[in-house]
Design an enzyme around this catalytic site. Structure first.
Site, PDB file in Angstrom:
ATOM      1  CE  LYS A  51      26.792   8.382  21.149  1.00  0.00           C
ATOM      2  NZ  LYS A  51      26.517   9.270  20.010  1.00  0.00           N
TER       3      LYS A  51
ATOM      4  CD  GLU B 140      22.747   4.834  20.812  1.00  0.00           C
ATOM      5  OE1 GLU B 140      21.596   5.219  20.555  1.00  0.00           O
ATOM      6  OE2 GLU B 140      23.736   5.603  20.789  1.00  0.00           O
TER       7      GLU B 140
END
Ligand code: MUC
Ligand code: MG
Length: 385
Positions: A272, A326
């Site tokens: 991330k 995602e």
């Protein structure tokens, strides 16, 4: 030489299409911090700093992110050559510990600005250049209701938008949660990959039970079942179960990545940009994972369009993205702040190809959703979760 002339930040509250139920919070809107950095030639770079559920996900909130940039980073940026992204970020790192979401927003804006000046996408400025133009993209089923989740999965499968599903669990009893997950997997069968994210919600004992039952239910991946700080527990769980454990909250930058990799605490890393502290830090996390034989998944902090585009630029350069991504944050909000929406088709997100992040902002929507816009009580979106 052009220099940085201004740094502006805004908190923007974007309502979500439905409540998003996670172990630690239920989101009704996503609050993003938008940073705009402008140089003396009038070129502007934008970046996004986003977390989940106010202060409930980590030590940073939208308000603290804005404050860190306004009061502690902006002065270091003003007057600097925007091409010196690494040197500027190193100076900021010396003055500000932690605050990864704020650092990510600033670094993203600098890279966007530089890419626009050079006429190149951010993917050409990092990690050796772009290797792929589209990214597989998962969707999170988190309505809190099994029937609704199955309907939602069937709909997006039929639209060929997603065939990877992440289920948010960890709030209910382990067996109740697993029954919910197993029902969804039974309904979808081999048409989809089903994974779960516990968001640190289990004790180690619950995690042993949960991982055994999830493996029996043919689930592909278990994300952050226990506290990210409990590395020894993650190592024990990883060693005991065939179903791979993915580290998420445990990974707040390259130092953590080294610790998790060297203790065999996870077989997969959720990468991330916000959590790592920017695109370069996230690239370093990816390099450590690859060196250790750990698989990569392109994660999200549920950023809206700006942060999603920035993540996509980084993920497009990685040698291997075994578990896909995602990057669906832009689809979770009712309206994004981009002039042209990001393109999702055929189970993939297309990586923008224009200069910088390859996106443009919709100023009207920014005006409408900015938290500091005067509005009547009836119109107001709750500032806090
Ligand atoms: C998380 O913990 O991974 C990512 C997808 C989603 O639904 O929530 C996030 C945060
Ligand atoms: Mg997670």
């Amino acid at each position: 030489m052009s220099g940085i002339e201004s740094v502006d930040t805004l908190i923007i509250d974007l309502p979500t299409i439905r409540p998003h139920v996670l172990a630690m919070a239920t989101m009704h809107h996503q609050s993003i911090v938008l940073v705009r950095i402008r140089d003396t030639d009038g070129v502007e770079g934008v970046g996004e700093g986003t977390t989940i559920g106010g202060f409930s996900y980590c030590e940073e909130s939208p308000e603290s992110t804005k404050l860190a940039i306004d009061d502690y980073m902006a002065a270091t940026l003003i007057g600097r050559d925007p091409a010196q992204v690494g040197a500027i970020m190193a100076d900021i790192a010396r003055q500000v510990v932690g605050n990864h979401m704020a650092k990510c927003a600033v670094e993203t804006a600098l890279l966007d600005l530089l890419g626009k000046r050079l006429g190149l996408p951010v993917s050409e400025l990092i990690g050796g250049g772009r290797r792929r133009d589209r990214l597989p993209v998962a969707w999170t089923l988190a309505s809190g209701d099994t029937t609704k989740d199955i309907e939602e999965a069937e709909r997006v499968l039929a639209e060929r938008r997603h065939n990877i599903f992440k289920l948010k669990i960890g709030k209910r009893e382990v067996r109740e949660d697993v029954a919910h997950v197993a029902a969804i997997k039974r309904a979808l069968g081999d048409r989809a990959s089903v994974r779960v994210d516990v968001n640190q919600g289990w004790s180690e004992a619950k995690a042993h039970l949960g991982m055994r039952l999830l493996q029996e239910a043919d689930i592909d991946l278990v994300e952050q079942p226990i506290r990210g700080k409990n590395l020894a527990g993650m190592t024990r769980l990883s060693a005991a179960h065939g179903i791979p454990l993915m580290a998420d909250e445990a990974l707040r930058g390259p130092g953590d990545a080294f610790a998790v990799a060297s203790t065999a605490g996870a077989r997969v890393f959720a990468l991330k940009i916000a959590q790592a502290g920017g695109l370069h830090a996230a690239h370093a996390v990816a390099t450590i994972a690859t060196a250790a034989g750990i698989g990569l998944y392109g994660g999200t902090m549920l950023e809206a369009g700006v942060g999603t585009a920035a993540s996509a630029q980084l993920f497009s350069v990685l040698p291997d993205l075994e578990w896909g991504t995602e990057l669906f944050g832009s689809l979770l909000v009712k309206e994004d702040i981009l002039a042209e929406p990001l393109r999702y088709a055929d189970f993939h997100l297309e990586v923008p190809t224009g200069p910088g992040l390859g996106i443009a902002l919709d100023e009207d929507r920014i005006e409408f959703y900015r938290r500091d816009r005067p509005r009547s009580p009836a119109q107001s979106i709750p500032a806090k979760v």
